[in-house]
Write an enzyme that holds these catalytic residues in place. Sequence first.
Site, mmCIF file in Angstrom:
data_model
loop_
_atom_site.group_PDB
_atom_site.id
_atom_site.type_symbol
_atom_site.label_atom_id
_atom_site.label_comp_id
_atom_site.label_asym_id
_atom_site.label_seq_id
_atom_site.Cartn_x
_atom_site.Cartn_y
_atom_site.Cartn_z
ATOM 1 N N SER A 1 -10.477 -3.784 3.342
ATOM 2 C CA SER A 1 -9.368 -4.399 4.079
ATOM 3 C C SER A 1 -9.549 -4.178 5.583
ATOM 4 O O SER A 1 -10.393 -3.395 6.007
ATOM 5 C CB SER A 1 -8.039 -3.803 3.599
ATOM 6 O OG SER A 1 -6.944 -4.523 4.110
ATOM 7 N N GLY A 2 -8.770 -4.875 6.380
ATOM 8 C CA GLY A 2 -8.970 -4.880 7.836
ATOM 9 C C GLY A 2 -8.028 -3.986 8.615
ATOM 10 O O GLY A 2 -7.921 -4.129 9.842
ATOM 11 N N ARG B 1 8.162 -5.253 4.926
ATOM 12 C CA ARG B 1 7.890 -6.699 4.932
ATOM 13 C C ARG B 1 6.423 -6.984 4.604
ATOM 14 O O ARG B 1 6.108 -7.838 3.776
ATOM 15 C CB ARG B 1 8.213 -7.288 6.308
ATOM 16 C CG ARG B 1 9.672 -7.378 6.653
ATOM 17 C CD ARG B 1 9.801 -7.908 8.066
ATOM 18 N NE ARG B 1 11.172 -7.954 8.551
ATOM 19 C CZ ARG B 1 11.508 -8.235 9.803
ATOM 20 N NH1 ARG B 1 10.569 -8.492 10.706
ATOM 21 N NH2 ARG B 1 12.774 -8.267 10.159
ATOM 22 N N THR C 1 9.065 -3.318 9.310
ATOM 23 C CA THR C 1 7.843 -4.134 9.277
ATOM 24 C C THR C 1 6.874 -3.657 8.200
ATOM 25 O O THR C 1 6.139 -4.455 7.618
ATOM 26 C CB THR C 1 7.160 -4.151 10.660
ATOM 27 O OG1 THR C 1 6.139 -5.142 10.662
ATOM 28 C CG2 THR C 1 6.568 -2.796 11.009
ATOM 29 N N CYS D 1 -7.928 9.000 -6.237
ATOM 30 C CA CYS D 1 -7.194 9.748 -7.245
ATOM 31 C C CYS D 1 -5.890 10.260 -6.662
ATOM 32 O O CYS D 1 -5.547 10.005 -5.513
ATOM 33 C CB CYS D 1 -8.048 10.903 -7.762
ATOM 34 S SG CYS D 1 -8.485 12.089 -6.475
ATOM 35 N N ARG E 1 -7.263 10.873 -12.164
ATOM 36 C CA ARG E 1 -8.540 10.321 -11.727
ATOM 37 C C ARG E 1 -8.655 8.813 -11.934
ATOM 38 O O ARG E 1 -8.390 8.298 -13.023
ATOM 39 C CB ARG E 1 -9.692 10.987 -12.487
ATOM 40 C CG ARG E 1 -11.057 10.525 -11.971
ATOM 41 C CD ARG E 1 -12.184 11.086 -12.794
ATOM 42 N NE ARG E 1 -13.466 10.807 -12.168
ATOM 43 C CZ ARG E 1 -14.622 10.866 -12.803
ATOM 44 N NH1 ARG E 1 -14.660 11.199 -14.076
ATOM 45 N NH2 ARG E 1 -15.750 10.602 -12.169
ATOM 46 N N LEU E 2 -9.075 8.122 -10.881
ATOM 47 C CA LEU E 2 -9.598 6.766 -10.978
ATOM 48 C C LEU E 2 -11.103 6.901 -10.815
ATOM 49 O O LEU E 2 -11.586 7.194 -9.722
ATOM 50 C CB LEU E 2 -9.014 5.858 -9.891
ATOM 51 C CG LEU E 2 -9.661 4.473 -9.795
ATOM 52 C CD1 LEU E 2 -9.404 3.672 -11.067
ATOM 53 C CD2 LEU E 2 -9.138 3.710 -8.588
ATOM 54 N N ALA E 3 -11.859 6.750 -11.903
ATOM 55 C CA ALA E 3 -13.308 6.957 -11.852
ATOM 56 C C ALA E 3 -13.987 5.792 -11.155
ATOM 57 O O ALA E 3 -13.892 4.677 -11.591
ATOM 58 C CB ALA E 3 -13.860 7.085 -13.257
ATOM 59 N N VAL F 1 -20.271 8.248 -11.294
ATOM 60 C CA VAL F 1 -21.258 8.124 -12.252
ATOM 61 C C VAL F 1 -21.157 9.427 -13.034
ATOM 62 O O VAL F 1 -21.373 9.372 -14.171
ATOM 63 C CB VAL F 1 -22.570 7.921 -11.486
ATOM 64 C CG1 VAL F 1 -23.752 8.502 -12.091
ATOM 65 C CG2 VAL F 1 -22.577 6.650 -10.843
ATOM 66 N N ASN G 1 -9.110 13.963 -2.735
ATOM 67 C CA ASN G 1 -8.971 12.522 -2.928
ATOM 68 C C ASN G 1 -9.715 11.856 -1.792
ATOM 69 O O ASN G 1 -9.401 12.093 -0.628
ATOM 70 C CB ASN G 1 -7.481 12.145 -2.904
ATOM 71 C CG ASN G 1 -7.264 10.642 -2.868
ATOM 72 O OD1 ASN G 1 -8.126 9.868 -3.256
ATOM 73 N ND2 ASN G 1 -6.092 10.236 -2.405
ATOM 74 N N GLY G 2 -10.707 11.038 -2.116
ATOM 75 C CA GLY G 2 -11.399 10.335 -1.049
ATOM 76 C C GLY G 2 -12.873 10.130 -1.320
ATOM 77 O O GLY G 2 -13.362 10.304 -2.430
ATOM 78 N N LEU H 1 -9.685 -7.918 0.577
ATOM 79 C CA LEU H 1 -8.493 -8.680 0.950
ATOM 80 C C LEU H 1 -8.837 -9.585 2.124
ATOM 81 O O LEU H 1 -9.500 -9.164 3.073
ATOM 82 C CB LEU H 1 -7.358 -7.730 1.324
ATOM 83 C CG LEU H 1 -6.896 -6.757 0.242
ATOM 84 C CD1 LEU H 1 -5.738 -5.901 0.757
ATOM 85 C CD2 LEU H 1 -6.503 -7.481 -1.033
#
Length: 633
Positions: free
Chosen positions: A435-436, A412, A409, A74, A121-123, A125, A147-148, A328
């Site tokens: 992601s890595g 880019r 960088t 969020c 908010r990005l929801a 449950v 956020n987290g 990714l």
Amino acid sequence: MGTLKMWSKEVSMQLKEAIIRLKKLNKLIRQKEKNFRSGQINNLCSRTFTQYNGVTLLSLTKSLQESRTSCEMCGIWALFGSDECLSVQCTSAMKIAHRGPDAFRFENVNDFTNCCFGFHRLAIVDQLYGMQPLRIKKFPFLWLIYNGEIYNHRTLRKQFEFDYQTKVDGEILLHLYDRFGIQRMASLLDGVFAFTLLDTANRKVFLGRDTYGVRPLFKLLTNDGFLAVCSEAKGLTDITHAMATPANIVPFLPGHFEAFDLKQNGKVQSILMEQFHCCTKEPAHAICDTLERLPTRFDEETVKTNIRTLFENAVRKRLMAHRRIGCLLSGGLDSSLVAATLVKLAKEEKLQYPIQTFSIGSEDSPDIIAARKVAAHIGSEHHEVNFTAEEGIQALEEVIFHLETYDITTIRASVGMYLVSKYIREKTDSVVIFSGEGSDELTQGYIYFHKAPTPKAAAEESVRLMNELYLFDVLRADRTTAAHGLELRVPFLDHRFTAYYLSLPEEMRIPKHGVEKHLLRESFKGLNLIPDEILWRRKEAFSDGVMSVKKSWYTCLQEHLESMVNDEQMEKAHKTFPHNPPCTKEAYYFRQVFEKHFPGRAEWLSHYWMPHWISATDPSARTLSIYEPEKDQ
């Protein structure tokens, strides 16, 4: 003059009538929320509050149709001691609306009419209690926005027998703070987070951020004690205050918390700034981990087993989501290990869908070809996003605006990640994206580590890079995904995993036999988790691997931008931009775009990312004298 008075009186009457109607509506909504707790209704209407002359006004916003997890990505925003009308200040919070496209809320603080919380908010449950600021009946004096994700919230709840009121992972912060105080609270959190906690009973405000700054947080603090915080700096640039001198906007330091005294007028005074965790020490929450204690011997087989165990545990705990998970996949070592482990664990956990993997690049790029091989090997539902240099160049200004940096960088590498994130949002239903990031810094994966004078120097450089992740790779990964309402997860930056790896003897971690990340590769050797050719594929910068070897992405950029900046501008670059003056036309153009959106904010970047121990004028690995392309390239 008489006409003006009549108009003013009419407006005042209309405002009073509106307030009466809104108060009735407020009462109705609160009754509906009460009914919701009793299971009588199924939808939530979030509330937006604005302030007009000390009166709280309520308006309805969008409904949450799909809230399916206890954690979320969020955008958070808060003011303490605003000198300006809050309804005016709140418009700044809308600049980070992309971080939470599902719902938003503004709410002022009881008895502190010039303090306000904003939440997008990005929801990911709990329909009602997922909205913030988070408050529960047991602690009516505590207000929390964060956020987290807190991966050990269930373990902590069980161990300390906390009486939970919601299903939200962040509720654990309230219980830990009440029982142990802010320092112990922060140190027991296993996860990624940025939070603002208000304690009205003790007149305190607290800010905190995770060890590596995976979740962003910025603050603005004036000399007279006006405090503003936001997930992204752009949400603070237009904040107004009464001081004659401009206030700096600075990133909040990862791994720290800050405590403030709160005055009756809402202003604050900083009283303590303290580090609660550093990357080289085992985190305090390790004692609460469900993973058994690991052998402490440093023989090679024990170390390799521990690395595999901790890495798999890092991926497993991050499966905490009910929105679809994707990954990714560049075809490099790091993203391939993450994707392969994710697919393996998803099957074990019996997820009801296949893991989607995503790669981006030109049709003949090394990354696209390698990622295709990995996806076929691990059995993921693979998506390839092809993009041209022209499409990348067209996206530059949007990318720089979201990044809030002019580092060469970082920009880019961000273009490809920004475009693939856009594809994921528009074309798929994956929202939680693995992601890595972090592996290169942790495992000495950059090619220039081959030139480290001693193992000790290499180890120190690794720690420096880890501490600066929030300025570069972590910043890139967060902003490019959050720009499209996605939530990023980075298992290589797991607290226990990084602390263990950095505790290993310095000689074990250096490149060996001409291969960087040798220890990490050896740890997964012979398992058939990923193809051998990928396990031993050498480091290829993301910004290089997305285009063909014959012509790198950075080369395409430089050729295009050559005509965008003239020689006279370059001659005056040191005077035009005295802080971090650009040395190339590409860097000059990036700086121009940055200054267009964030004038006078160059100090947000303390220095450019650049390789050490080698004469380098460009951050690309392909420009280094020690770079050797793969034989098949």
